[in-house]
Design a protein around this motif. Structure first.
Motif, PDB file in Angstrom:
ATOM      1  N   GLY A   1     -92.859 -23.214 101.327  1.00  0.00           N
ATOM      2  CA  GLY A   1     -92.973 -21.894 101.914  1.00  0.00           C
ATOM      3  C   GLY A   1     -91.657 -21.179 102.094  1.00  0.00           C
ATOM      4  N   GLY A   2     -90.577 -21.904 101.915  1.00  0.00           N
ATOM      5  CA  GLY A   2     -89.251 -21.331 102.076  1.00  0.00           C
ATOM      6  C   GLY A   2     -88.760 -20.620 100.828  1.00  0.00           C
ATOM      7  N   SER A   3     -87.499 -20.207 100.880  1.00  0.00           N
ATOM      8  CA  SER A   3     -86.905 -19.431  99.788  1.00  0.00           C
ATOM      9  C   SER A   3     -85.539 -19.984  99.418  1.00  0.00           C
ATOM     10  N   LEU A   4     -85.191 -19.788  98.175  1.00  0.00           N
ATOM     11  CA  LEU A   4     -83.851 -20.060  97.669  1.00  0.00           C
ATOM     12  C   LEU A   4     -83.492 -18.986  96.656  1.00  0.00           C
ATOM     13  N   ARG A   5     -82.209 -18.721  96.524  1.00  0.00           N
ATOM     14  CA  ARG A   5     -81.748 -17.847  95.463  1.00  0.00           C
ATOM     15  C   ARG A   5     -80.739 -18.591  94.596  1.00  0.00           C
ATOM     16  N   LEU A   6     -81.091 -18.736  93.343  1.00  0.00           N
ATOM     17  CA  LEU A   6     -80.177 -19.336  92.384  1.00  0.00           C
ATOM     18  C   LEU A   6     -79.311 -18.244  91.764  1.00  0.00           C
ATOM     19  N   SER A   7     -78.064 -18.599  91.534  1.00  0.00           N
ATOM     20  CA  SER A   7     -77.137 -17.701  90.854  1.00  0.00           C
ATOM     21  C   SER A   7     -76.583 -18.407  89.630  1.00  0.00           C
ATOM     22  N   CYS A   8     -76.232 -17.618  88.641  1.00  0.00           N
ATOM     23  CA  CYS A   8     -75.627 -18.161  87.424  1.00  0.00           C
ATOM     24  C   CYS A   8     -74.507 -17.220  87.009  1.00  0.00           C
ATOM     25  N   ALA A   9     -73.299 -17.721  87.076  1.00  0.00           N
ATOM     26  CA  ALA A   9     -72.137 -16.936  86.684  1.00  0.00           C
ATOM     27  C   ALA A   9     -71.780 -17.241  85.239  1.00  0.00           C
ATOM     28  N   ALA A  10     -71.628 -16.192  84.454  1.00  0.00           N
ATOM     29  CA  ALA A  10     -71.335 -16.345  83.031  1.00  0.00           C
ATOM     30  C   ALA A  10     -69.908 -15.909  82.737  1.00  0.00           C
ATOM     31  N   SER A  11     -69.324 -16.557  81.758  1.00  0.00           N
ATOM     32  CA  SER A  11     -67.983 -16.180  81.321  1.00  0.00           C
ATOM     33  C   SER A  11     -67.838 -16.494  79.843  1.00  0.00           C
ATOM     34  N   GLY A  12     -66.863 -15.847  79.242  1.00  0.00           N
ATOM     35  CA  GLY A  12     -66.528 -16.160  77.861  1.00  0.00           C
ATOM     36  C   GLY A  12     -66.836 -15.075  76.862  1.00  0.00           C
TER      37      GLY A  12
ATOM     38  N   ALA B   1     -72.137  -6.039  86.078  1.00  0.00           N
ATOM     39  CA  ALA B   1     -70.771  -5.830  86.570  1.00  0.00           C
ATOM     40  C   ALA B   1     -70.172  -7.127  87.109  1.00  0.00           C
ATOM     41  N   LYS B   2     -71.040  -8.029  87.562  1.00  0.00           N
ATOM     42  CA  LYS B   2     -70.580  -9.303  88.131  1.00  0.00           C
ATOM     43  C   LYS B   2     -70.810 -10.472  87.184  1.00  0.00           C
ATOM     44  N   ASN B   3     -71.348 -10.189  86.001  1.00  0.00           N
ATOM     45  CA  ASN B   3     -71.620 -11.255  85.015  1.00  0.00           C
ATOM     46  C   ASN B   3     -72.475 -12.365  85.617  1.00  0.00           C
ATOM     47  N   THR B   4     -73.477 -11.961  86.344  1.00  0.00           N
ATOM     48  CA  THR B   4     -74.284 -12.932  87.080  1.00  0.00           C
ATOM     49  C   THR B   4     -75.774 -12.609  86.937  1.00  0.00           C
ATOM     50  N   VAL B   5     -76.556 -13.669  86.799  1.00  0.00           N
ATOM     51  CA  VAL B   5     -78.005 -13.545  86.825  1.00  0.00           C
ATOM     52  C   VAL B   5     -78.523 -14.346  88.013  1.00  0.00           C
ATOM     53  N   TYR B   6     -79.593 -13.857  88.600  1.00  0.00           N
ATOM     54  CA  TYR B   6     -80.149 -14.463  89.802  1.00  0.00           C
ATOM     55  C   TYR B   6     -81.615 -14.831  89.589  1.00  0.00           C
ATOM     56  N   LEU B   7     -82.042 -15.823  90.353  1.00  0.00           N
ATOM     57  CA  LEU B   7     -83.459 -16.137  90.428  1.00  0.00           C
ATOM     58  C   LEU B   7     -83.814 -16.291  91.900  1.00  0.00           C
ATOM     59  N   GLN B   8     -84.479 -15.286  92.442  1.00  0.00           N
ATOM     60  CA  GLN B   8     -84.947 -15.339  93.821  1.00  0.00           C
ATOM     61  C   GLN B   8     -86.290 -16.050  93.837  1.00  0.00           C
ATOM     62  N   MET B   9     -86.362 -17.137  94.597  1.00  0.00           N
ATOM     63  CA  MET B   9     -87.564 -17.945  94.635  1.00  0.00           C
ATOM     64  C   MET B   9     -88.126 -17.938  96.049  1.00  0.00           C
ATOM     65  N   ASN B  10     -89.296 -17.367  96.198  1.00  0.00           N
ATOM     66  CA  ASN B  10     -89.964 -17.298  97.493  1.00  0.00           C
ATOM     67  C   ASN B  10     -91.246 -18.125  97.482  1.00  0.00           C
ATOM     68  N   SER B  11     -91.764 -18.380  98.658  1.00  0.00           N
ATOM     69  CA  SER B  11     -93.012 -19.138  98.795  1.00  0.00           C
ATOM     70  C   SER B  11     -92.979 -20.407  97.955  1.00  0.00           C
ATOM     71  N   LEU B  12     -91.909 -21.138  98.081  1.00  0.00           N
ATOM     72  CA  LEU B  12     -91.725 -22.320  97.240  1.00  0.00           C
ATOM     73  C   LEU B  12     -92.759 -23.388  97.535  1.00  0.00           C
ATOM     74  N   LYS B  13     -93.127 -24.075  96.458  1.00  0.00           N
ATOM     75  CA  LYS B  13     -94.121 -25.133  96.531  1.00  0.00           C
ATOM     76  C   LYS B  13     -93.487 -26.449  96.072  1.00  0.00           C
ATOM     77  N   ALA B  14     -94.112 -27.538  96.437  1.00  0.00           N
ATOM     78  CA  ALA B  14     -93.596 -28.840  96.029  1.00  0.00           C
ATOM     79  C   ALA B  14     -93.494 -28.933  94.505  1.00  0.00           C
ATOM     80  N   GLU B  15     -94.422 -28.307  93.812  1.00  0.00           N
ATOM     81  CA  GLU B  15     -94.412 -28.366  92.344  1.00  0.00           C
ATOM     82  C   GLU B  15     -93.293 -27.546  91.708  1.00  0.00           C
ATOM     83  N   ASP B  16     -92.540 -26.810  92.516  1.00  0.00           N
ATOM     84  CA  ASP B  16     -91.361 -26.108  92.003  1.00  0.00           C
ATOM     85  C   ASP B  16     -90.138 -27.022  91.951  1.00  0.00           C
ATOM     86  N   THR B  17     -90.262 -28.214  92.506  1.00  0.00           N
ATOM     87  CA  THR B  17     -89.163 -29.164  92.493  1.00  0.00           C
ATOM     88  C   THR B  17     -88.771 -29.512  91.063  1.00  0.00           C
ATOM     89  N   ALA B  18     -87.501 -29.301  90.742  1.00  0.00           N
ATOM     90  CA  ALA B  18     -87.024 -29.523  89.379  1.00  0.00           C
ATOM     91  C   ALA B  18     -85.531 -29.245  89.335  1.00  0.00           C
TER      92      ALA B  18
END
Length: 121
Positions: A15-26, A75-92
């Motif tokens: 039921g919680g949330s996490l936000r993944l970030s990915c910084a790209a370079s090159g 502008a920040k060379n970044t992609v995000y994945l906002q994950m809400n309402s997390l479930k056990a099956e999202d574990t990975a």
């Protein structure tokens, strides 16, 4: 070459949330479509979400629709994945990817090292 570095994974209750970030370079970030894959223990890797170069087109696997949101900040060379309402099956382990190929047939050229997401039930 494109280098991708993920962050933001961790342990969260269902039921919680996490936000993944990915910084790209090159290379020029806006030349690449970006995506997130995940791989749960004992399962095949699956495509979770993608976003085109401008952020105007997105894709989500059915199991995360309405719960996850992909976005990018060129502008920040970044992609995000906002994950809400997390479930056990999202574990990975979640992997950030990039491709300069056609968006409609997303085939990653570059991969990050992965970040663990664990959802406790």
């Amino acid at each position: 070459q494109v280098q991708l570095v993920e962050s933001g994974g961790g342990l969260v209750q269902a039921g919680g949330s996490l936000r993944l970030s990915c910084a790209a370079s090159g290379r020029t970030f806006s030349d690449y479509a970006m995506g997130w894959f995940r791989q749960a223990s004992g399962k095949e890797r699956e495509l979770v979400s993608t976003v085109n170069w401008s952020g105007g087109r997105t894709y989500y696997v059915d199991s995360v629709k309405g719960r996850f949101t992909i976005s990018r900040d060129n502008a920040k060379n970044t992609v995000y994945l906002q994950m809400n309402s997390l479930k056990a099956e999202d574990t990975a382990v979640y992997y950030c990817t990039a491709t300069s190929g056609p968006y409609v047939r997303y085939v990653p050229e570059y991969w990050g090292q992965g970040t663990q997401v664990t959802v406790s039930s």
